[in-house]
Design a protein around this motif. Structure first.
Motif, PDB file in Angstrom:
ATOM      1  N   ALA A  26       0.875  -1.271  -0.147  1.00  0.00           N
ATOM      2  CA  ALA A  26      -0.120   0.086   0.167  1.00  0.00           C
ATOM      3  C   ALA A  26       0.883   1.204  -0.130  1.00  0.00           C
ATOM      4  CB  ALA A  26      -0.925  -0.014   1.116  1.00  0.00           C
ATOM      5  N   MET A  27       2.097   1.103   0.856  1.00  0.00           N
ATOM      6  CA  MET A  27       2.915   2.478   0.962  1.00  0.00           C
ATOM      7  C   MET A  27       3.538   2.603  -0.610  1.00  0.00           C
ATOM      8  SD  MET A  27       4.788   2.147   4.346  1.00  0.00           S
ATOM      9  CE  MET A  27       5.918   3.608   3.983  1.00  0.00           C
ATOM     10  N   ALA A  28       4.007   1.596  -1.277  1.00  0.00           N
ATOM     11  CA  ALA A  28       4.461   1.587  -2.456  1.00  0.00           C
ATOM     12  C   ALA A  28       3.469   2.077  -3.613  1.00  0.00           C
ATOM     13  CB  ALA A  28       4.772   0.161  -2.911  1.00  0.00           C
ATOM     14  N   GLU A  29       2.028   1.599  -3.588  1.00  0.00           N
ATOM     15  CA  GLU A  29       1.276   2.208  -4.417  1.00  0.00           C
ATOM     16  C   GLU A  29       1.069   3.669  -3.975  1.00  0.00           C
ATOM     17  OE1 GLU A  29      -3.430   1.414  -5.112  1.00  0.00           O
ATOM     18  OE2 GLU A  29      -2.271  -0.338  -4.926  1.00  0.00           O
ATOM     19  N   ARG A  30       0.741   4.041  -2.779  1.00  0.00           N
ATOM     20  CA  ARG A  30       0.699   5.466  -2.648  1.00  0.00           C
ATOM     21  C   ARG A  30       1.521   6.336  -3.026  1.00  0.00           C
ATOM     22  NH1 ARG A  30      -3.320   6.518   1.785  1.00  0.00           N
ATOM     23  NH2 ARG A  30      -2.284   8.585   1.696  1.00  0.00           N
ATOM     24  N   LEU A  31       2.824   5.982  -2.905  1.00  0.00           N
ATOM     25  CA  LEU A  31       3.843   6.814  -3.414  1.00  0.00           C
ATOM     26  C   LEU A  31       4.734   6.436  -4.688  1.00  0.00           C
ATOM     27  CD1 LEU A  31       5.966   6.365   0.042  1.00  0.00           C
ATOM     28  CD2 LEU A  31       4.650   8.336  -0.650  1.00  0.00           C
ATOM     29  N   ALA A  32       3.899   5.923  -5.569  1.00  0.00           N
ATOM     30  CA  ALA A  32       4.164   5.412  -6.847  1.00  0.00           C
ATOM     31  C   ALA A  32       4.572   6.834  -7.783  1.00  0.00           C
ATOM     32  CB  ALA A  32       3.136   4.698  -7.650  1.00  0.00           C
ATOM     33  N   THR A  33       4.129   7.590  -7.552  1.00  0.00           N
ATOM     34  CA  THR A  33       4.123   8.936  -8.548  1.00  0.00           C
ATOM     35  C   THR A  33       4.917  10.039  -7.630  1.00  0.00           C
ATOM     36  OG1 THR A  33       1.886   9.941  -7.877  1.00  0.00           O
ATOM     37  CG2 THR A  33       2.134   8.437 -10.055  1.00  0.00           C
ATOM     38  N   THR A  34       5.619   9.847  -6.586  1.00  0.00           N
ATOM     39  CA  THR A  34       6.199  10.835  -5.861  1.00  0.00           C
ATOM     40  C   THR A  34       7.553  10.591  -5.986  1.00  0.00           C
ATOM     41  OG1 THR A  34       4.572  10.530  -3.998  1.00  0.00           O
ATOM     42  CG2 THR A  34       6.670  11.548  -3.342  1.00  0.00           C
ATOM     43  N   TYR A  35       8.374  11.673  -6.280  1.00  0.00           N
ATOM     44  CA  TYR A  35       9.753  11.810  -6.540  1.00  0.00           C
ATOM     45  C   TYR A  35      10.346  11.792  -5.261  1.00  0.00           C
ATOM     46  CZ  TYR A  35       8.684  13.017 -11.547  1.00  0.00           C
ATOM     47  OH  TYR A  35       8.065  12.903 -12.684  1.00  0.00           O
ATOM     48  N   LEU A  36      11.587  10.892  -5.485  1.00  0.00           N
ATOM     49  CA  LEU A  36      12.691  10.626  -4.266  1.00  0.00           C
ATOM     50  C   LEU A  36      12.899  12.431  -3.848  1.00  0.00           C
ATOM     51  CD1 LEU A  36      13.205   8.181  -2.691  1.00  0.00           C
ATOM     52  CD2 LEU A  36      15.583   8.578  -4.076  1.00  0.00           C
ATOM     53  N   PRO A  37      12.722  12.772  -2.742  1.00  0.00           N
ATOM     54  CA  PRO A  37      13.278  14.105  -1.959  1.00  0.00           C
ATOM     55  C   PRO A  37      14.686  13.973  -2.139  1.00  0.00           C
ATOM     56  CG  PRO A  37      11.386  13.047  -0.623  1.00  0.00           C
ATOM     57  CD  PRO A  37      11.663  12.060  -1.577  1.00  0.00           C
ATOM     58  N   TYR A  48       7.691   7.768   7.166  1.00  0.00           N
ATOM     59  CA  TYR A  48       7.078   7.845   8.362  1.00  0.00           C
ATOM     60  C   TYR A  48       5.580   8.304   8.169  1.00  0.00           C
ATOM     61  CZ  TYR A  48      10.773   5.518  11.046  1.00  0.00           C
ATOM     62  OH  TYR A  48      11.636   4.882  11.740  1.00  0.00           O
ATOM     63  N   ALA A  49       5.331   9.317   7.786  1.00  0.00           N
ATOM     64  CA  ALA A  49       4.339   9.985   7.456  1.00  0.00           C
ATOM     65  C   ALA A  49       3.187   9.060   6.806  1.00  0.00           C
ATOM     66  CB  ALA A  49       4.329  11.273   6.756  1.00  0.00           C
ATOM     67  N   GLU A  50       3.691   8.522   5.578  1.00  0.00           N
ATOM     68  CA  GLU A  50       2.799   7.417   4.994  1.00  0.00           C
ATOM     69  C   GLU A  50       2.378   6.344   5.633  1.00  0.00           C
ATOM     70  OE1 GLU A  50       0.285   6.827   2.220  1.00  0.00           O
ATOM     71  OE2 GLU A  50       1.489   8.461   2.074  1.00  0.00           O
ATOM     72  N   PHE A  51       3.551   5.776   6.420  1.00  0.00           N
ATOM     73  CA  PHE A  51       3.167   4.703   7.409  1.00  0.00           C
ATOM     74  C   PHE A  51       1.981   5.069   8.300  1.00  0.00           C
ATOM     75  CE2 PHE A  51       3.332   2.061  11.224  1.00  0.00           C
ATOM     76  CZ  PHE A  51       3.688   0.798  10.586  1.00  0.00           C
ATOM     77  N   ASP A  52       2.140   6.244   8.934  1.00  0.00           N
ATOM     78  CA  ASP A  52       1.455   6.656   9.957  1.00  0.00           C
ATOM     79  C   ASP A  52       0.012   6.917   9.488  1.00  0.00           C
ATOM     80  OD1 ASP A  52       3.666   6.664  11.701  1.00  0.00           O
ATOM     81  OD2 ASP A  52       3.790   9.007  11.728  1.00  0.00           O
ATOM     82  N   ARG A  53      -0.092   7.410   8.188  1.00  0.00           N
ATOM     83  CA  ARG A  53      -1.421   7.693   7.375  1.00  0.00           C
ATOM     84  C   ARG A  53      -2.175   6.247   7.325  1.00  0.00           C
ATOM     85  NH1 ARG A  53       0.548  12.080   5.267  1.00  0.00           N
ATOM     86  NH2 ARG A  53       1.534  10.954   3.784  1.00  0.00           N
ATOM     87  N   LEU A  54      -1.376   5.266   6.727  1.00  0.00           N
ATOM     88  CA  LEU A  54      -1.976   3.798   6.370  1.00  0.00           C
ATOM     89  C   LEU A  54      -2.439   3.077   7.692  1.00  0.00           C
ATOM     90  CD1 LEU A  54       0.418   2.933   3.251  1.00  0.00           C
ATOM     91  CD2 LEU A  54      -2.163   3.242   3.379  1.00  0.00           C
ATOM     92  N   VAL A  55      -1.639   3.053   8.550  1.00  0.00           N
ATOM     93  CA  VAL A  55      -1.707   2.412   9.906  1.00  0.00           C
ATOM     94  C   VAL A  55      -2.439   2.968  10.666  1.00  0.00           C
ATOM     95  CG1 VAL A  55      -0.685   0.646  11.462  1.00  0.00           C
ATOM     96  CG2 VAL A  55       0.312   1.085   9.244  1.00  0.00           C
ATOM     97  N   GLY A  56      -2.442   4.386  10.892  1.00  0.00           N
ATOM     98  CA  GLY A  56      -3.217   5.078  11.912  1.00  0.00           C
ATOM     99  C   GLY A  56      -2.320   5.052  13.190  1.00  0.00           C
ATOM    100  N   VAL A  57      -1.035   4.864  13.400  1.00  0.00           N
ATOM    101  CA  VAL A  57      -0.348   5.233  14.692  1.00  0.00           C
ATOM    102  C   VAL A  57       1.026   5.683  14.096  1.00  0.00           C
ATOM    103  CG1 VAL A  57      -1.276   2.761  15.636  1.00  0.00           C
ATOM    104  CG2 VAL A  57       0.934   2.679  14.405  1.00  0.00           C
ATOM    105  N   HIS A  58       1.518   6.377  15.030  1.00  0.00           N
ATOM    106  CA  HIS A  58       2.704   7.025  14.953  1.00  0.00           C
ATOM    107  C   HIS A  58       3.646   6.174  15.623  1.00  0.00           C
ATOM    108  CE1 HIS A  58       5.349  10.510  14.194  1.00  0.00           C
ATOM    109  NE2 HIS A  58       5.969  10.247  15.571  1.00  0.00           N
ATOM    110  N   LEU A  59       4.619   5.691  14.235  1.00  0.00           N
ATOM    111  CA  LEU A  59       5.378   4.515  14.522  1.00  0.00           C
ATOM    112  C   LEU A  59       6.628   4.675  15.581  1.00  0.00           C
ATOM    113  CD1 LEU A  59       6.218   1.432  13.590  1.00  0.00           C
ATOM    114  CD2 LEU A  59       7.499   2.562  11.543  1.00  0.00           C
ATOM    115  N   ALA A  60       7.184   6.114  15.380  1.00  0.00           N
ATOM    116  CA  ALA A  60       8.131   6.684  16.232  1.00  0.00           C
ATOM    117  C   ALA A  60       7.818   6.578  17.539  1.00  0.00           C
ATOM    118  CB  ALA A  60       8.704   7.900  15.704  1.00  0.00           C
ATOM    119  N   THR A  61       6.391   6.863  18.041  1.00  0.00           N
ATOM    120  CA  THR A  61       6.134   6.978  19.249  1.00  0.00           C
ATOM    121  C   THR A  61       5.202   5.659  19.794  1.00  0.00           C
ATOM    122  OG1 THR A  61       4.289   8.580  18.842  1.00  0.00           O
ATOM    123  CG2 THR A  61       6.531   9.566  19.288  1.00  0.00           C
TER     124      THR A  61
END
Length: 105
Positions: A26-37, A48-61
């Motif tokens: 799902a992350m790969a699909e959501r970022l399929a057209t996003t250029y690498l910063p 991390y922001a994409e993971f947090d959006r998809l899973v609904g938790v802040h992975l770092a905390t």
């Protein structure tokens, strides 16, 4: 220009729980057209922001080892379970390692 989704290929050989590959895809699909910063820090924030959006938790905390998300349930005993510890210890570091070679190269 390189796309963020390139970081997701190939898939890792191991997952923590059954929901992990579905989050990965799902992350790969959501970022399929996003250029690498241009910097590793920006890439890390984006992942991390994409993971947090998809899973609904802040992975770092988040302090739990795993969470269950119905949208990633596709059968099996731990269906929909996302192993946060595996994401912290293995999967995010793998993506960031791949990113570092893309930014440097």
């Amino acid at each position: 220009m390189k796309l963020v989704s390139e970081l997701f290929e190939p898939e890792p050989p191991r997952w923590g729980l059954r929901g992990d590959p579905w989050v990965w895809r799902a992350m790969a699909e959501r970022l399929a057209t996003t250029y690498l910063p241009p910097s590793l820090g920006e890439i890390e924030r984006l992942l991390y922001a994409e993971f947090d959006r998809l899973v609904g938790v802040h992975l770092a905390t988040e302090t739990t080892e795993w969470v269950v998300r119905e949208e990633f349930a596709h059968g099996g005993v731990s269906s929909g379970a996302v192993h946060l510890d595996t994401w912290r210890a293995d999967l995010m570091p793998l993506l960031l390692d791949r990113a570092s070679s893309k930014v440097a190269g």
